[in-house]
Design an enzyme around this catalytic site. Structure first.
Site, PDB file in Angstrom:
ATOM      1  N   LYS A   7      15.177  31.611   2.943  1.00 18.41           N
ATOM      2  CA  LYS A   7      13.915  32.097   3.538  1.00 18.41           C
ATOM      3  C   LYS A   7      13.239  30.992   4.331  1.00 18.41           C
ATOM      4  O   LYS A   7      13.493  29.793   4.116  1.00 18.41           O
ATOM      5  CB  LYS A   7      12.960  32.604   2.445  1.00 18.41           C
TER       6      LYS A   7
ATOM      7  N   GLY B  69      13.044  23.418   0.761  1.00 13.16           N
ATOM      8  CA  GLY B  69      11.963  24.355   1.103  1.00 13.16           C
ATOM      9  C   GLY B  69      12.489  25.671   1.645  1.00 13.16           C
ATOM     10  O   GLY B  69      11.755  26.460   2.224  1.00 13.16           O
TER      11      GLY B  69
ATOM     12  N   ASP C  29       9.773  31.861  -5.992  1.00 12.64           N
ATOM     13  CA  ASP C  29      10.338  32.395  -4.744  1.00 12.64           C
ATOM     14  C   ASP C  29      11.380  33.488  -4.992  1.00 12.64           C
ATOM     15  O   ASP C  29      11.895  34.078  -4.041  1.00 12.64           O
ATOM     16  CB  ASP C  29      11.006  31.272  -3.933  1.00 12.64           C
TER      17      ASP C  29
END
Ligand code: C5P
Length: 294
Positions: free
Chosen positions: A11, A100, A138
């Protein structure tokens, strides 16, 4: 023995805002998240009659019960009340670790989705989502996919209009950033600039790619840039190469540029790729299963 296969997509955070500190030590977030085509390949071998294990060439991820893919499998079998006589997760890692980009979360979500489908959806959608949340902040988005507004710890998800077709160039410089340390640091500074999340949602609804790109922003960016000015240089290269917008994903350090055309994106990826091994050209993914997962 049964073999299951899936792509575990990473993502990007098109926006990331930290809106408050919670009593459980976590932070309230507000972010526009985008699934991308860059992903790991995951295979699950079930009923192997051997001890549970992870098989991967990557030396950076745990191969024991701490591995998010194994934690997801353990959680699924526990919640579904199904027994499994041995499991091996084969992971071909493409998504850089601690970048990240939610690579570990994507692996966990892919395991949940594969097992849920293979066993005929034994877990109600809500239970599956709360299991995802237990594994990591996440993971719910990784299950949800597509383009979404994520709030709370990241588990409150609202489907957004898909991002228009475009190209992303990702570049991860070779230094680590600690997510908990960054969250701790942000508690001690005044956030001077925040993303205009509404503007991005509006741009998505109107199919206005330049407006979406102009409003990419992550509140962690100045903190990471202060410690590692290298990210500023990467941002400059992306902008000079024609990116419509540039930002950092998650807690970094991966920087990304959004391009409307393939050619300048390829040129940017080639230029950055000379200096940084972890450079990727990829595209947004529109969630095929979006409606069934809402
Ligand atoms: O949930 P996850 O394990 O991905 O979170 C990693 C760390 O990031 C947490 O231990 C916490 O320090 C920080 N975090 C936070 N607030 C969030 C998500 C993550 O403080 N909403």
């Amino acid at each position: 023995m049964t073999d299951l296969h899936a792509a575990a997509h990473a993502k990007l955070n098109l926006t990331l805002d930290v809106t408050g500190r919670r009593e459980d030590g976590y932070h309230d977030l507000r972010m526009v998240m985008q699934e991308i085509a860059l992903g790991d390949d995951l295979s699950l071998h079930l009923d192997t009659d051997a001890a549970w294990s992870v098989c991967t060439e990557s030396r950076e991820i745990p191969a024991d019960g701490e591995n998010l893919a194994l934690r997801a499998a353990a959680g699924f079998f526990r919640e579904a009340g199904i027994s499994c006589s041995g499991l091996t997760a084969f992971l071909r890692k493409r998504v850089p670790v601690c970048a990240g980009l939610g690579g570990g979360s994507a692996d966990a979500a892919a395991v949940l989705r594969l097992l849920q489908e293979h066993y005929g959806c034994p877990l109600p959608e809500e239970r599956l989502m709360s299991l995802a949340e237990e594994i990591g902040s996440d993971v719910p988005f990784a299950l949800f996919g597509g383009t979404a507004l994520a709030e709370g710890k990241g588990e409150r998800l609202t489907r957004l209009d898909p991002l228009q077709d475009c190209f992303f160039v990702l570049c991860k410089p070779p230094f680590p950033v600690s997510t908990p340390v960054l969250y701790h640091a942000i508690d001690r500074v005044t956030i001077r600039k925040r993303p205009d999340t509404e503007a991005v949602c509006r741009a998505l609804a109107e199919g206005d790619l330049p407006a979406a790109a102009e409003n990419l922003y992550n509140v962690f960016y100045p903190l990471v840039a202060e410690e590692h000015p290298e990210v500023l240089k990467i941002a400059e290269i992306l902008r000079d190469s024609g990116a419509l917008g540039v930002s950092m994903s998650g807690s970094g350090p991966t920087m990304f540029g959004l391009f409307s055309e393939r050619e300048p994106a390829e040129a940017a990826a080639a230029l950055l790729g000379k200096r940084y091994t972890d450079t990727f050209l990829t595209k947004p993914v529109t969630s095929a299963g979006a409606s069934s997962r809402e």
